[in-house]
Design a protein around this motif. Structure first.
Motif, PDB file in Angstrom:
ATOM      1  N   GLU A 245       0.826  -1.210   0.000  1.00 21.50           N
ATOM      2  CA  GLU A 245       0.000   0.000   0.000  1.00 21.50           C
ATOM      3  C   GLU A 245       0.859   1.258   0.000  1.00 21.50           C
ATOM      4  O   GLU A 245       0.541   2.243  -0.679  1.00 21.50           O
ATOM      5  N   ALA A 246       1.965   1.232   0.758  1.00 20.65           N
ATOM      6  CA  ALA A 246       2.870   2.390   0.804  1.00 20.65           C
ATOM      7  C   ALA A 246       3.495   2.638  -0.557  1.00 20.65           C
ATOM      8  O   ALA A 246       3.634   3.784  -0.999  1.00 20.65           O
ATOM      9  N   ALA A 247       3.870   1.548  -1.256  1.00 20.39           N
ATOM     10  CA  ALA A 247       4.456   1.681  -2.583  1.00 20.39           C
ATOM     11  C   ALA A 247       3.446   2.255  -3.577  1.00 20.39           C
ATOM     12  O   ALA A 247       3.787   3.080  -4.438  1.00 20.39           O
ATOM     13  N   GLU A 248       2.188   1.832  -3.454  1.00 21.70           N
ATOM     14  CA  GLU A 248       1.147   2.335  -4.346  1.00 21.70           C
ATOM     15  C   GLU A 248       0.888   3.822  -4.101  1.00 21.70           C
ATOM     16  O   GLU A 248       0.715   4.597  -5.059  1.00 21.70           O
ATOM     17  N   ARG A 249       0.886   4.221  -2.831  1.00 19.51           N
ATOM     18  CA  ARG A 249       0.687   5.640  -2.509  1.00 19.51           C
ATOM     19  C   ARG A 249       1.831   6.479  -3.057  1.00 19.51           C
ATOM     20  O   ARG A 249       1.628   7.571  -3.588  1.00 19.51           O
ATOM     21  N   GLU A 250       3.036   5.960  -2.934  1.00 16.59           N
ATOM     22  CA  GLU A 250       4.201   6.689  -3.423  1.00 16.59           C
ATOM     23  C   GLU A 250       4.147   6.833  -4.943  1.00 16.59           C
ATOM     24  O   GLU A 250       4.515   7.869  -5.493  1.00 16.59           O
ATOM     25  N   ALA A 251       3.680   5.792  -5.614  1.00 19.00           N
ATOM     26  CA  ALA A 251       3.607   5.835  -7.077  1.00 19.00           C
ATOM     27  C   ALA A 251       2.585   6.872  -7.558  1.00 19.00           C
ATOM     28  O   ALA A 251       2.737   7.484  -8.626  1.00 19.00           O
ATOM     29  N   LEU A 252       1.534   7.080  -6.754  1.00 19.40           N
ATOM     30  CA  LEU A 252       0.474   8.025  -7.121  1.00 19.40           C
ATOM     31  C   LEU A 252       0.839   9.471  -6.769  1.00 19.40           C
ATOM     32  O   LEU A 252       0.250  10.409  -7.318  1.00 19.40           O
TER      33      LEU A 252
END
Length: 253
Positions: A245-252
């Protein structure tokens, strides 16, 4: 007659005795002097390690010696020594010309350690259930209550500490000293990985603890081992989910 070094001499001969006496008088080679206790250095190491575990010092953060020394009220020397030790144990990365940084654990590191924890703690729960005493069960319930209180207070530091204390006591109940030593080797790092998910695991984790305590109290060793395996596996899954989830937030962002 055969002498201690494999040579021979007549029985009762004096040559062998002289050689043996001479060998005994030879001085031993000098050894490195023993280090004297350094409680300040150890204390600084322990404090910085706890600051990393509790995320007061976050993964990737630059560690400045003079700032840490001022914060802890010590000189730079014990801080430097502590950082070197933390680097050797994988808590800190020392980068040439850049300085020290809190290590950023990789997905593989976390997975390997949490998988190892599952194996060790499942066995500790199985053994604990086989020989639990009434006093030990009462202590487990006290530790459970401490965790419940930290959960009600939304105190993440206490929540992580209470979780570690309960698991450590189950290990102690197992009576297996080798198992306890192995688990102690990974305990601090488990706390480090657990800290970010302590709140999200929250109620579910402490409900699982409560159920596990009752199974241990009932002396059901097989079920206790299986329950601990599922409990620690859910923590492992939660850790990976949070990273995703943290990686997805960072990507966005």
């Amino acid at each position: 007659m055969t002498d201690w070094d494999g040579s021979t001499s007549p029985a009762g001969g004096s040559g062998g005795r002289r050689r043996l006496a001479s060998a005994r008088r030879e001085p031993r080679a000098a050894r490195q002097p023993l280090e004297r206790p350094a409680p300040l250095r150890q204390a600084v190491y322990d404090v910085i390690a706890e600051m990393i575990i509790n995320r007061e010092l976050r993964p990737g953060e630059h560690l400045v010696e003079n700032e840490l020394a001022a914060q802890l009220g010590v000189s730079r020397q014990p801080v430097r020594e502590a950082l070197q030790r933390l680097q050797s144990e994988g808590w800190v990365d020392l980068r040439p010309a850049l300085g020290a940084f809190v290590h950023v654990p990789t997905e593989e590191e976390a997975d390997q350690l949490l998988a190892t924890r599952t194996l060790l703690e499942s066995e500790s729960a199985r053994l604990a259930a086989r020989q639990a005493t009434a006093e030990q069960i009462e202590r487990l319930r006290e530790l459970q209550e401490a965790g419940e209180k930290a959960l009600r207070d939304d105190d993440q530091v206490e929540l992580v500490a209470a979780n570690a204390a309960l698991h450590a006591y189950v290990v102690e109940m197992s009576g297996n000293k080798v198992l306890a030593e192995l688990i102690a080797m990974v305990d601090r790092r488990v706390r480090w990985y657990y800290a970010p998910i302590a709140r999200s695991r929250g109620r579910e984790a402490w409900d699982e603890h409560a159920e596990l305590i009752e199974v241990i109290a009932g002396r059901n060793a097989r079920r206790a081992g299986e329950m601990m395996r599922r409990h620690t596996e859910r923590t492992r899954e939660s850790y990976h989910q949070r990273r995703k989830e943290a990686a997805e937030r960072e990507a966005l962002s």
